[in-house]
Write a protein that holds these residues in place. Structure first.
Motif, mmCIF file in Angstrom:
data_model
loop_
_atom_site.group_PDB
_atom_site.id
_atom_site.type_symbol
_atom_site.label_atom_id
_atom_site.label_comp_id
_atom_site.label_asym_id
_atom_site.label_seq_id
_atom_site.Cartn_x
_atom_site.Cartn_y
_atom_site.Cartn_z
ATOM 1 N N CYS A 152 0.793 -1.260 -0.248
ATOM 2 C CA CYS A 152 0.293 -0.001 -0.168
ATOM 3 C C CYS A 152 0.601 0.880 0.326
ATOM 4 O O CYS A 152 0.864 2.124 -0.640
ATOM 5 C CB CYS A 152 -0.790 0.659 1.173
ATOM 6 S SG CYS A 152 -2.262 -1.281 1.158
ATOM 7 N N ALA A 153 1.997 1.299 0.664
ATOM 8 C CA ALA A 153 2.730 2.218 0.717
ATOM 9 C C ALA A 153 3.166 2.235 -0.616
ATOM 10 O O ALA A 153 3.573 3.513 -0.892
ATOM 11 C CB ALA A 153 3.690 2.060 1.726
ATOM 12 N N GLU A 154 4.077 1.457 -0.974
ATOM 13 C CA GLU A 154 4.615 1.482 -2.773
ATOM 14 C C GLU A 154 3.529 2.149 -3.631
ATOM 15 O O GLU A 154 3.881 2.973 -4.741
ATOM 16 C CB GLU A 154 5.091 0.352 -3.189
ATOM 17 C CG GLU A 154 6.374 -0.315 -2.920
ATOM 18 C CD GLU A 154 6.437 -1.474 -3.286
ATOM 19 O OE1 GLU A 154 5.338 -2.101 -3.669
ATOM 20 O OE2 GLU A 154 7.817 -2.132 -3.667
ATOM 21 N N ALA A 155 2.140 1.601 -3.510
ATOM 22 C CA ALA A 155 0.920 2.277 -4.536
ATOM 23 C C ALA A 155 0.747 3.410 -3.978
ATOM 24 O O ALA A 155 0.620 4.383 -4.823
ATOM 25 C CB ALA A 155 -0.328 1.095 -4.141
ATOM 26 N N ILE A 156 0.683 4.238 -3.018
ATOM 27 C CA ILE A 156 0.107 5.400 -1.728
ATOM 28 C C ILE A 156 1.371 6.117 -3.441
ATOM 29 O O ILE A 156 1.630 7.279 -3.829
ATOM 30 C CB ILE A 156 0.556 5.941 -1.023
ATOM 31 C CG1 ILE A 156 -0.691 4.897 -0.340
ATOM 32 C CG2 ILE A 156 -0.116 7.047 -0.078
ATOM 33 C CD1 ILE A 156 -1.606 4.980 1.161
ATOM 34 N N ASN A 157 3.033 5.970 -2.459
ATOM 35 C CA ASN A 157 4.058 6.479 -3.209
ATOM 36 C C ASN A 157 3.752 6.995 -4.798
ATOM 37 O O ASN A 157 4.294 7.614 -5.641
ATOM 38 C CB ASN A 157 5.318 6.365 -2.949
ATOM 39 C CG ASN A 157 5.392 6.613 -1.396
ATOM 40 O OD1 ASN A 157 4.584 7.463 -0.725
ATOM 41 N ND2 ASN A 157 5.869 5.591 -0.544
ATOM 42 N N GLU A 158 3.449 5.995 -5.747
ATOM 43 C CA GLU A 158 3.573 5.885 -6.958
ATOM 44 C C GLU A 158 1.896 6.559 -7.455
ATOM 45 O O GLU A 158 1.870 5.930 -8.933
ATOM 46 C CB GLU A 158 3.849 4.486 -7.493
ATOM 47 C CG GLU A 158 4.940 3.755 -7.066
ATOM 48 C CD GLU A 158 5.522 2.366 -7.031
ATOM 49 O OE1 GLU A 158 4.510 2.148 -7.792
ATOM 50 O OE2 GLU A 158 6.770 2.047 -6.431
ATOM 51 N N ASP A 159 0.737 6.617 -6.803
ATOM 52 C CA ASP A 159 -0.072 7.475 -7.086
ATOM 53 C C ASP A 159 -0.428 5.436 -7.748
ATOM 54 O O ASP A 159 -1.361 6.600 -8.993
ATOM 55 C CB ASP A 159 0.023 8.267 -7.564
ATOM 56 C CG ASP A 159 -0.848 9.279 -8.409
ATOM 57 O OD1 ASP A 159 -1.585 9.115 -7.354
ATOM 58 O OD2 ASP A 159 -1.645 9.868 -8.885
ATOM 59 N N LYS A 160 -0.903 4.912 -7.606
ATOM 60 C CA LYS A 160 -1.566 4.023 -8.314
ATOM 61 C C LYS A 160 -2.313 3.078 -7.203
ATOM 62 O O LYS A 160 -2.592 4.132 -6.528
ATOM 63 C CB LYS A 160 -0.015 3.082 -8.567
ATOM 64 C CG LYS A 160 0.778 2.949 -10.093
ATOM 65 C CD LYS A 160 1.631 1.867 -9.283
ATOM 66 C CE LYS A 160 2.479 1.713 -10.712
ATOM 67 N NZ LYS A 160 3.503 0.903 -10.865
ATOM 68 N N PRO A 161 -3.267 2.834 -7.750
ATOM 69 C CA PRO A 161 -4.935 1.985 -7.387
ATOM 70 C C PRO A 161 -3.818 0.750 -5.653
ATOM 71 O O PRO A 161 -2.767 0.305 -6.224
ATOM 72 C CB PRO A 161 -5.301 1.507 -8.273
ATOM 73 C CG PRO A 161 -4.803 0.999 -9.675
ATOM 74 C CD PRO A 161 -4.163 2.210 -9.197
ATOM 75 N N LEU A 162 -5.024 1.023 -4.587
ATOM 76 C CA LEU A 162 -4.373 0.405 -4.068
ATOM 77 C C LEU A 162 -4.853 -1.689 -3.734
ATOM 78 O O LEU A 162 -5.950 -1.515 -4.773
ATOM 79 C CB LEU A 162 -5.069 0.612 -2.524
ATOM 80 C CG LEU A 162 -4.349 1.992 -1.276
ATOM 81 C CD1 LEU A 162 -5.679 2.343 -0.347
ATOM 82 C CD2 LEU A 162 -3.179 1.997 -1.672
ATOM 83 N N PRO A 163 -3.616 -1.824 -3.826
ATOM 84 C CA PRO A 163 -3.970 -3.106 -3.733
ATOM 85 C C PRO A 163 -4.923 -3.763 -2.453
ATOM 86 O O PRO A 163 -5.619 -3.209 -1.868
ATOM 87 C CB PRO A 163 -2.978 -4.433 -3.342
ATOM 88 C CG PRO A 163 -2.208 -3.111 -2.320
ATOM 89 C CD PRO A 163 -2.568 -1.729 -2.605
ATOM 90 N N LYS A 164 -5.967 -5.031 -3.623
ATOM 91 C CA LYS A 164 -7.219 -5.276 -2.840
ATOM 92 C C LYS A 164 -6.996 -6.193 -1.573
ATOM 93 O O LYS A 164 -6.076 -6.911 -1.309
ATOM 94 C CB LYS A 164 -8.096 -5.647 -3.616
ATOM 95 C CG LYS A 164 -8.892 -5.592 -4.511
ATOM 96 C CD LYS A 164 -9.522 -7.283 -5.275
ATOM 97 C CE LYS A 164 -9.861 -6.555 -7.128
ATOM 98 N NZ LYS A 164 -10.705 -6.950 -7.849
ATOM 99 N N LEU A 165 -7.786 -5.682 -0.416
ATOM 100 C CA LEU A 165 -8.051 -6.607 0.970
ATOM 101 C C LEU A 165 -8.719 -7.565 0.993
ATOM 102 O O LEU A 165 -9.781 -7.571 0.705
ATOM 103 C CB LEU A 165 -8.270 -4.963 2.270
ATOM 104 C CG LEU A 165 -8.018 -5.900 3.268
ATOM 105 C CD1 LEU A 165 -6.356 -6.520 3.709
ATOM 106 C CD2 LEU A 165 -8.459 -5.264 4.212
ATOM 107 N N LEU A 166 -7.992 -8.417 1.115
ATOM 108 C CA LEU A 166 -9.299 -10.002 1.181
ATOM 109 C C LEU A 166 -10.686 -9.994 -0.014
ATOM 110 O O LEU A 166 -11.499 -10.150 0.232
ATOM 111 C CB LEU A 166 -9.911 -10.293 2.194
ATOM 112 C CG LEU A 166 -9.470 -10.204 3.580
ATOM 113 C CD1 LEU A 166 -10.310 -10.039 4.517
ATOM 114 C CD2 LEU A 166 -8.514 -11.038 3.730
ATOM 115 N N GLY A 167 -9.958 -9.215 -1.110
ATOM 116 C CA GLY A 167 -10.366 -9.285 -2.201
ATOM 117 C C GLY A 167 -11.313 -8.299 -3.312
ATOM 118 O O GLY A 167 -12.507 -8.195 -3.501
#
Length: 122
Positions: free
Chosen positions: A103-118
């Motif tokens: 999630c930290a990587e996604a936030i820093n790269e302005d990408k969507p967050l990975p899914k949590l439990l689908g």
């Protein structure tokens, strides 16, 4: 940075969308190793999801904390049930640490967050 309303790409140093006028919130980058460290240390003390609090992902953190505390509570039952939930708690601990890092990587790269439990949880 994309505008949350019209999805127009804007320069990083603007505070308002050029197309629709929506105020843009510019977030400072989050240190993924610091977030991971928080998740590892506090997760060890059954506060899984603490790294998500650092990332300002409050819904996600609440879900991770609740699941961690319920799993911990079920480990106190004793017997084989306790052993099963101990194993599940360790797996959940590892998963929440990994999730915080991603999630930290996604936030820093302005990408969507990975899914949590689908599920997409912001």
């Amino acid at each position: 940075m994309k505008c949350p309303k019209c999805q127009t790409e804007n320069k990083e140093n603007v505070t308002q969308c050029k197309k629709c006028g929506t105020k843009l919130i510019i977030e400072s980058p989050k240190n993924k190793y610091y977030a991971l460290g928080i998740s590892i240390v506090l997760g060890f003390f059954t506060l899984c999801g603490a790294g998500q609090l650092y990332l300002n992902q409050f819904k996600r953190a609440a879900i991770e904390i609740i699941i961690g505390l319920v799993s911990y509570g079920l480990t106190l039952l004793g017997g084989y049930v306790s052993e099963i939930f101990n194993l599940l708690l360790v797996i959940w601990y590892i998963y929440t640490c990994y999730d915080t890092y991603k999630c930290a990587e996604a936030i820093n790269e302005d990408k969507p967050l990975p899914k949590l439990l689908g599920t997409n949880i912001q």
